[in-house]
Design a protein around this motif. Structure first.
Motif, PDB file in Angstrom:
ATOM      1  N   SER A 111       0.835  -1.158  -0.078  1.00  0.00           N
ATOM      2  CA  SER A 111      -0.052  -0.123   0.015  1.00  0.00           C
ATOM      3  C   SER A 111       0.721   1.173   0.212  1.00  0.00           C
ATOM      4  CB  SER A 111      -0.857   0.089   1.214  1.00  0.00           C
ATOM      5  OG  SER A 111      -1.822  -0.940   1.287  1.00  0.00           O
ATOM      6  N   ILE A 112       0.439   2.266  -0.631  1.00  0.00           N
ATOM      7  CA  ILE A 112       1.003   3.587  -0.869  1.00  0.00           C
ATOM      8  C   ILE A 112       0.356   4.433   0.106  1.00  0.00           C
ATOM      9  CG2 ILE A 112       1.694   5.316  -2.334  1.00  0.00           C
ATOM     10  CD1 ILE A 112       2.106   3.557  -4.604  1.00  0.00           C
ATOM     11  N   PHE A 113       0.950   5.399   0.985  1.00  0.00           N
ATOM     12  CA  PHE A 113       0.456   6.152   1.718  1.00  0.00           C
ATOM     13  C   PHE A 113       1.301   7.575   1.965  1.00  0.00           C
ATOM     14  CE2 PHE A 113       2.797   3.602   4.216  1.00  0.00           C
ATOM     15  CZ  PHE A 113       3.382   4.487   5.349  1.00  0.00           C
ATOM     16  N   ILE A 114       0.790   8.361   2.631  1.00  0.00           N
ATOM     17  CA  ILE A 114       1.759   9.709   3.095  1.00  0.00           C
ATOM     18  C   ILE A 114       1.680   9.671   4.598  1.00  0.00           C
ATOM     19  CG2 ILE A 114       1.661  12.114   3.149  1.00  0.00           C
ATOM     20  CD1 ILE A 114       1.631  11.061   0.144  1.00  0.00           C
ATOM     21  N   ALA A 115       3.079   9.565   5.039  1.00  0.00           N
ATOM     22  CA  ALA A 115       3.517   9.682   6.249  1.00  0.00           C
ATOM     23  C   ALA A 115       4.063  11.236   6.539  1.00  0.00           C
ATOM     24  CB  ALA A 115       4.683   8.790   6.696  1.00  0.00           C
ATOM     25  N   THR A 116       3.264  11.942   7.134  1.00  0.00           N
ATOM     26  CA  THR A 116       3.612  13.467   7.579  1.00  0.00           C
ATOM     27  C   THR A 116       4.471  13.551   8.504  1.00  0.00           C
ATOM     28  OG1 THR A 116       1.399  13.549   8.629  1.00  0.00           O
ATOM     29  CG2 THR A 116       1.577  14.375   6.340  1.00  0.00           C
ATOM     30  N   HIS A 117       4.249  12.575   9.786  1.00  0.00           N
ATOM     31  CA  HIS A 117       5.088  12.491  10.796  1.00  0.00           C
ATOM     32  C   HIS A 117       6.066  11.711  10.952  1.00  0.00           C
ATOM     33  CE1 HIS A 117       2.208  15.454  12.145  1.00  0.00           C
ATOM     34  NE2 HIS A 117       2.037  15.151  13.336  1.00  0.00           N
ATOM     35  N   GLY A 118       6.251  10.933   9.837  1.00  0.00           N
ATOM     36  CA  GLY A 118       7.474   9.828   9.775  1.00  0.00           C
ATOM     37  C   GLY A 118       7.336   8.430  10.127  1.00  0.00           C
ATOM     38  N   VAL A 119       8.008   7.651   9.877  1.00  0.00           N
ATOM     39  CA  VAL A 119       7.940   6.225  10.153  1.00  0.00           C
ATOM     40  C   VAL A 119       9.496   5.876  10.544  1.00  0.00           C
ATOM     41  CG1 VAL A 119       7.521   3.969   9.382  1.00  0.00           C
ATOM     42  CG2 VAL A 119       5.951   5.642   8.477  1.00  0.00           C
ATOM     43  N   MET A 120       9.493   5.476  11.781  1.00  0.00           N
ATOM     44  CA  MET A 120      10.977   4.821  12.065  1.00  0.00           C
ATOM     45  C   MET A 120      11.277   3.636  11.443  1.00  0.00           C
ATOM     46  SD  MET A 120      13.504   5.290  13.893  1.00  0.00           S
ATOM     47  CE  MET A 120      13.191   6.591  15.533  1.00  0.00           C
ATOM     48  N   THR A 121      12.485   3.536  10.917  1.00  0.00           N
ATOM     49  CA  THR A 121      13.266   2.343  10.236  1.00  0.00           C
ATOM     50  C   THR A 121      14.385   1.730  10.978  1.00  0.00           C
ATOM     51  OG1 THR A 121      14.686   3.433   8.671  1.00  0.00           O
ATOM     52  CG2 THR A 121      12.206   3.168   7.991  1.00  0.00           C
ATOM     53  N   VAL A 122      14.857   0.670  10.865  1.00  0.00           N
ATOM     54  CA  VAL A 122      16.112   0.170  11.629  1.00  0.00           C
ATOM     55  C   VAL A 122      17.260   0.792  10.835  1.00  0.00           C
ATOM     56  CG1 VAL A 122      17.400  -1.639  11.942  1.00  0.00           C
ATOM     57  CG2 VAL A 122      14.877  -1.936  12.220  1.00  0.00           C
ATOM     58  N   GLU A 123      17.253   0.889   9.595  1.00  0.00           N
ATOM     59  CA  GLU A 123      18.559   1.050   8.920  1.00  0.00           C
ATOM     60  C   GLU A 123      18.851   2.823   8.600  1.00  0.00           C
ATOM     61  OE1 GLU A 123      16.806  -2.686   7.559  1.00  0.00           O
ATOM     62  OE2 GLU A 123      15.999  -0.824   7.651  1.00  0.00           O
TER      63      GLU A 123
ATOM     64  N   ALA B 196       4.006 -16.188   9.944  1.00  0.00           N
ATOM     65  CA  ALA B 196       5.167 -15.357  10.235  1.00  0.00           C
ATOM     66  C   ALA B 196       4.965 -14.031   9.198  1.00  0.00           C
ATOM     67  CB  ALA B 196       6.449 -16.180   9.659  1.00  0.00           C
ATOM     68  N   LEU B 197       5.138 -13.017   9.751  1.00  0.00           N
ATOM     69  CA  LEU B 197       4.775 -11.649   9.049  1.00  0.00           C
ATOM     70  C   LEU B 197       6.082 -10.628   8.944  1.00  0.00           C
ATOM     71  CD1 LEU B 197       2.456  -9.855   8.263  1.00  0.00           C
ATOM     72  CD2 LEU B 197       2.382  -9.113  10.334  1.00  0.00           C
ATOM     73  N   THR B 198       6.379 -10.231   7.899  1.00  0.00           N
ATOM     74  CA  THR B 198       7.600  -9.306   7.810  1.00  0.00           C
ATOM     75  C   THR B 198       6.985  -8.186   7.011  1.00  0.00           C
ATOM     76  OG1 THR B 198       8.063 -10.098   5.496  1.00  0.00           O
ATOM     77  CG2 THR B 198       9.288 -11.266   7.111  1.00  0.00           C
ATOM     78  N   LEU B 199       7.577  -7.182   7.600  1.00  0.00           N
ATOM     79  CA  LEU B 199       7.177  -5.662   7.364  1.00  0.00           C
ATOM     80  C   LEU B 199       8.423  -4.824   6.689  1.00  0.00           C
ATOM     81  CD1 LEU B 199       5.697  -4.839  10.822  1.00  0.00           C
ATOM     82  CD2 LEU B 199       4.549  -6.033   8.800  1.00  0.00           C
ATOM     83  N   ALA B 200       8.110  -4.384   5.486  1.00  0.00           N
ATOM     84  CA  ALA B 200       9.184  -3.123   4.835  1.00  0.00           C
ATOM     85  C   ALA B 200       8.579  -2.142   4.272  1.00  0.00           C
ATOM     86  CB  ALA B 200       9.818  -4.195   3.791  1.00  0.00           C
ATOM     87  N   ILE B 201       9.515  -1.264   4.275  1.00  0.00           N
ATOM     88  CA  ILE B 201       8.891   0.120   3.792  1.00  0.00           C
ATOM     89  C   ILE B 201       9.875   0.843   2.897  1.00  0.00           C
ATOM     90  CG2 ILE B 201       9.935   1.445   5.873  1.00  0.00           C
ATOM     91  CD1 ILE B 201       6.937   2.939   5.670  1.00  0.00           C
ATOM     92  N   THR B 202       9.593   1.611   1.981  1.00  0.00           N
ATOM     93  CA  THR B 202      10.414   2.485   1.136  1.00  0.00           C
ATOM     94  C   THR B 202       9.740   3.748   0.664  1.00  0.00           C
ATOM     95  OG1 THR B 202      11.728   2.208  -0.918  1.00  0.00           O
ATOM     96  CG2 THR B 202       9.335   1.519  -1.053  1.00  0.00           C
ATOM     97  N   TYR B 203      10.607   4.654   0.099  1.00  0.00           N
ATOM     98  CA  TYR B 203      10.055   5.694  -0.612  1.00  0.00           C
ATOM     99  C   TYR B 203       9.417   5.119  -2.055  1.00  0.00           C
ATOM    100  CZ  TYR B 203      12.812   8.693   2.589  1.00  0.00           C
ATOM    101  OH  TYR B 203      13.062   9.320   3.718  1.00  0.00           O
ATOM    102  N   VAL B 204       8.349   5.976  -2.402  1.00  0.00           N
ATOM    103  CA  VAL B 204       7.420   5.509  -3.680  1.00  0.00           C
ATOM    104  C   VAL B 204       8.470   5.542  -4.882  1.00  0.00           C
ATOM    105  CG1 VAL B 204       5.863   6.004  -5.198  1.00  0.00           C
ATOM    106  CG2 VAL B 204       5.101   5.767  -2.752  1.00  0.00           C
ATOM    107  N   GLY B 205       8.719   4.469  -5.325  1.00  0.00           N
ATOM    108  CA  GLY B 205       9.664   4.333  -6.687  1.00  0.00           C
ATOM    109  C   GLY B 205      11.192   4.131  -6.294  1.00  0.00           C
ATOM    110  N   ALA B 206      11.307   4.169  -4.961  1.00  0.00           N
ATOM    111  CA  ALA B 206      12.862   3.689  -4.661  1.00  0.00           C
ATOM    112  C   ALA B 206      13.060   2.241  -4.908  1.00  0.00           C
ATOM    113  CB  ALA B 206      13.145   4.324  -3.368  1.00  0.00           C
ATOM    114  N   GLU B 207      14.425   1.835  -5.021  1.00  0.00           N
ATOM    115  CA  GLU B 207      14.840   0.421  -4.781  1.00  0.00           C
ATOM    116  C   GLU B 207      15.065  -0.061  -3.526  1.00  0.00           C
ATOM    117  OE1 GLU B 207      17.554  -0.425  -7.987  1.00  0.00           O
ATOM    118  OE2 GLU B 207      16.758   0.813  -9.474  1.00  0.00           O
ATOM    119  N   GLU B 208      15.497   0.766  -2.572  1.00  0.00           N
ATOM    120  CA  GLU B 208      16.028   0.202  -1.297  1.00  0.00           C
ATOM    121  C   GLU B 208      14.886   0.087  -0.468  1.00  0.00           C
ATOM    122  OE1 GLU B 208      19.343   0.864   1.833  1.00  0.00           O
ATOM    123  OE2 GLU B 208      19.273   2.274   0.253  1.00  0.00           O
ATOM    124  N   TRP B 209      14.814  -1.141   0.146  1.00  0.00           N
ATOM    125  CA  TRP B 209      13.614  -1.321   1.203  1.00  0.00           C
ATOM    126  C   TRP B 209      14.352  -1.478   2.606  1.00  0.00           C
ATOM    127  CZ3 TRP B 209       8.377  -1.703   0.288  1.00  0.00           C
ATOM    128  CH2 TRP B 209       8.158  -1.677  -1.094  1.00  0.00           C
TER     129      TRP B 209
END
Length: 80
Positions: free
Chosen positions: A6-18, A37-50
């Protein structure tokens, strides 16, 4: 293994490990295997790095709940 995205707008940001907090137009990808078993990943829309969301070893009691959990995560991450 089932994958949801899903694509969404995060105005306050999302914490990532990396890289710490990221914000703007983001894409959340969740995958769930037959054992729940559930895995969660996030990226900027259009970016390659998760990036990884904090926490480890997420598991659903019932893999059929994957859709509901995915939608709930998007709603929480998107709220102002």
């Amino acid at each position: 293994m089932e994958e949801k995205s899903s694509i969404f707008i995060a105005t306050h940001g999302v914490m990532t490990v990396e890289v710490g907090v990221i914000s703007g137009e983001l894409e959340l990808r969740t995958t769930c295997d037959d054992e729940g078993a559930l895995t969660l990943a996030i990226t900027y829309v259009g970016a390659e790095e998760w990036y990884t969301l904090p926490g480890e070893h997420y598991r659903l009691h019932d893999p059929r709940d994957h859709e509901v959990v995915h939608r709930m995560l998007v709603t929480v991450l998107e709220r102002p």
